[in-house]
Design a protein around this motif. Structure first.
Motif, PDB file in Angstrom:
ATOM      1  N   UNK A   1       0.831  -1.205   0.000  1.00 60.35           N
ATOM      2  CA  UNK A   1       0.000   0.000   0.000  1.00 60.35           C
ATOM      3  C   UNK A   1       0.866   1.257   0.000  1.00 60.35           C
ATOM      4  N   UNK A   2       1.900   1.270   0.848  1.00 58.18           N
ATOM      5  CA  UNK A   2       2.820   2.418   0.847  1.00 58.18           C
ATOM      6  C   UNK A   2       3.483   2.550  -0.512  1.00 58.18           C
ATOM      7  N   UNK A   3       3.903   1.403  -1.032  1.00 53.30           N
ATOM      8  CA  UNK A   3       4.624   1.399  -2.311  1.00 53.30           C
ATOM      9  C   UNK A   3       3.770   1.975  -3.421  1.00 53.30           C
TER      10      UNK A   3
ATOM     11  N   UNK B   1       0.136   5.179  -1.104  1.00 56.98           N
ATOM     12  CA  UNK B   1      -0.776   5.523  -0.021  1.00 56.98           C
ATOM     13  C   UNK B   1       0.001   5.965   1.207  1.00 56.98           C
TER      14      UNK B   1
END
Lengths: 365, 307
Positions: free
Chosen positions: B206-208, B211
């Motif tokens: 998700x970070x990648x 987000x």
């Protein structure tokens, strides 16, 4: 790969080190450059630091020392969500509570791309990975290979400057893995994005990558094209790690010819071979470059020795014949290129081993 | 299962004791109580099972319905506050270093090793007029006052002439504080279990994909932790709904919950049939909640498939 080396590198890793709490140094002073459009592989045994290096590119780990430049910008400390790279995880990490299309569109939705554009780009990305009609499926209805394609589409849909792949094929079975290797190469050519893949499987790296960095114990041992790595390894470690090789201990002294040494290796005697290391060296020669004959070879200038066949490993297209020469075990690869062979070797057969000294290398550690 | 079939005697040996225990100490008393709820009081101790629904009808009196509603509301608030507090706590434990994690979990479980009564009295000691919270407030009041004196504003009595301790006990907020305190571990533990099972790579993915933390929490962590959230809610809500000791000790005259009413029927009012009827209504409400949860989770699964 020759044209790309002239342009500015898309990724420049400069003297990067990473130490984990407890004094475990995962990456030690690594520098390397990857160029636009390359298919680059980080290859090494487990624990060599390749995954840490990839995670530093993605932003999940911050180096203790050194800098990481991505497309000319210093990205060393930048958060993962602010980097123009995307990652395909080893476990794929396809969100189980979202449909395939929602998974692929997630990164675009986060970026507040317009709904219509999301739809178009998701459809396009799914088409690219050949999952065009599976957008409405849930991840638990997909096979492992399909889930991996979802992960690929999800990363590629963001049009990253670099795509990072962490052991992407390790969870697939052998047949599927081979198909996916070709698929990844096709995809990389289609989208033209730089791919950096982490793998411990040397055949995977050799067959897919333009260039490979071989890592060991947190350091880079050699960066070269697959051919160079195989035919011109710079050390015993690389030679041994890539493919199969015979290594014989010996000593080398300087020779008249540039880039060659005079190596004395039992049981073959003294010969002039490629190499620059002096002192204790290993003579390295690939099994397929060793000739094996019942009769004594007539080409007298080749190093040769007589021995006894101890084992034969049959692989279909080729066999590995193990020969014992005065206590030294030598492996020779014999191509099974005809259905009916005139000379076959059996355990106990007396044979002659010979090779062209040009094919051998003198390697240090 | 096969081996159990082959060794019937072993099966019965293992099966009989718990069955006996369940029947004698759970099913029979429960059935008796169920019978009582259809009975009428006769004299001081006698109960006549007349199969009347009078007791249930009495329970529908606005007075009791109000207390039921109040219990539901208190349990709802308790669950909500527990959820809000427990989520960050569970996340903190999951992401703590492994060594610290064990200690943090121990801290969560520690209250279970102390009797509820003692914990509640400890809470009284903290919250009462001459308790630690008020001492702390008084200390701050005094320092603030001496600071005001220092800057020459002391004569205006800006903070009041005297420190007035907060009345934090014997009201609804005291009950709520007590309920949250008692039930927090019930929420933290299932949430921790759910979050701990969660593959970290989902969050990393998700970070990648761009987000931030809030987005990842909302779109990835909460949906994936939903089973844990649901079981946390259930096992917090049910005991909170039936709380007896906490409202009894910390609450005022208007803070009684349904369990206090039930207790009074069995003890001071000596009206077992009515107490039994109220108990069973409480149980049916709980069952309804459980059934609702099961239906919702099923629909969610099917809805996911259909989408």
């Amino acid at each position: 790969m020759t044209s790309s080396t002239q342009s500015d590198p898309i990724i420049k890793i400069d003297q990067v080190s990473k130490t984990y709490p407890g004094d475990v140094q995962a990456v030690k002073n690594v520098s390397l450059e990857v160029h636009q459009g390359e298919f680059f592989a980080l290859l090494g045994p487990s624990g060599c630091g390749k995954t840490t290096l990839l995670r530093m590119l993605a932003g999940f780990e911050i180096p203790n020392e050194g800098t990481i430049m991505i497309d000319g910008e210093d990205m060393t400390d930048v958060q993962p969500n602010a980097r123009c790279v995307n990652m395909v995880f080893q476990s794929y990490a396809v969100f189980p509570h979202m449909t395939v299309a929602e998974n692929v569109g997630y990164g675009l939705k986060v970026d507040r791309v317009k709904k219509k554009e999301i739809q178009e780009r998701v459809a396009e990305a799914l088409e690219l990975v050949r999952l065009g009609d599976l957008g409405a499926r849930m991840p638990d209805e997909l096979s492992g290979g399909q889930r991996q394609r979802v992960a690929l589409a999800r990363a590629l849909v963001k049009r990253p400057k670099v795509l990072l792949l962490d052991e992407p094929l390790s969870a697939l079975d052998a047949k599927l893995r081979e198909a996916m290797q070709m698929e990844l190469v096709r995809l990389q050519k289609t989208v033209g994005i730089t791919f950096i893949i982490v793998t411990h499987d040397q055949s995977e790296a050799l067959s897919m990558a333009n260039r490979i960095a071989v890592m060991e114990g947190g350091t880079v041992r050699q960066i070269a094209t697959p051919e160079e790595l195989y035919e011109d390894p710079n050390s015993r470690f690389v030679a041994d790690f890539i493919g199969q090789i015979n290594l014989f201990d010996g000593t080398a002294v300087a020779s008249q010819t540039e880039e060659k040494v005079c190596a004395t290796v039992e049981p073959f005697g003294t010969m002039e071979i490629w190499g620059e290391t002096l002192g204790p060296v290993s003579l390295a020669i690939r099994p397929e470059k060793i000739n094996i004959d019942i009769e004594k070879p007539t080409t007298s200038e080749h190093p040769m020795a007589q021995g006894t066949v101890t084992d034969i490993a049959y692989y279909g297209g080729y066999s590995n014949v193990f020969v014992d020469v005065a206590g030294t075990r030598i492996m020779a690869e014999v191509s099974n290129d005809t259905r009916i062979r005139s000379s076959t070797f059996e355990r106990g057969t007396k044979v002659w081993i010979s090779f062209n000294a040009e094919d051998a290398l003198a390697l240090g550690d | 299962m096969d081996s159990w079939r082959q060794h019937r005697s072993a099966f019965w040996a293992a099966f009989t004791a718990p069955t006996f225990w369940l029947v004698v100490f759970f099913l029979i008393p429960l059935s008796l109580l169920w019978l009582f709820s259809f009975g009428e009081k006769e004299g001081i101790t006698g109960i006549n099972i007349t199969w009347t629904l009078k007791q249930y009808a009495r329970a529908l009196d606005p007075l009791y319905l109000g207390i039921f509603a109040k219990s539901l509301w208190m349990a709802f608030l308790t669950t909500l506050i527990c959820l809000i507090i427990a989520f960050p706590v569970a996340i903190a434990i999951v992401f703590a270093p492994p060594k610290a994690r064990l200690w943090l979990l121990l801290l969560i479980i520690l209250p279970f090793w102390t009797n509820l009564l003692i914990r509640t009295y400890a809470l009284i000691a903290v919250l009462r007029t001459r308790g630690q919270v008020n001492f702390g407030l008084e200390w701050m009041w005094e320092h603030a006052n001496s600071f005001l004196t220092l800057v020459g504003l002391g004569s205006y009595n800006l903070l009041g002439a005297d420190f007035e301790p907060l009345g934090m006990l014997y009201n609804n907020s005291a009950v709520l504080i007590g309920l949250v305190y008692v039930h927090l571990p019930f929420m933290v533990l299932p949430l921790y279990a759910a979050l701990d099972r969660l593959d970290r790579s989902y969050m990393e993915a998700s970070f990648d994909l761009g987000a931030g933390h809030i987005r990842t929490f909302r779109s990835i962590i909460i949906p994936l932790a939903l089973p844990g959230i649901a079981s946390g809610i259930v096992i917090t809500f049910i005991p909170a709904m039936g709380s007896y000791l906490t409202p009894d000790l910390l609450g005022g005259t208007d803070s009684q919950m349904i369990a206090n009413v039930i207790e009074r029927q069995f003890k001071s009012a000596n009206d077992w049939p009515f107490g039994a009827a109220l108990s069973f209504i409480l149980m049916y409400v709980t069952f309804f909640g459980l059934a609702l949860r099961a239906v919702l989770s099923k629909r969610e699964k099917m809805g996911g498939k259909a989408a």
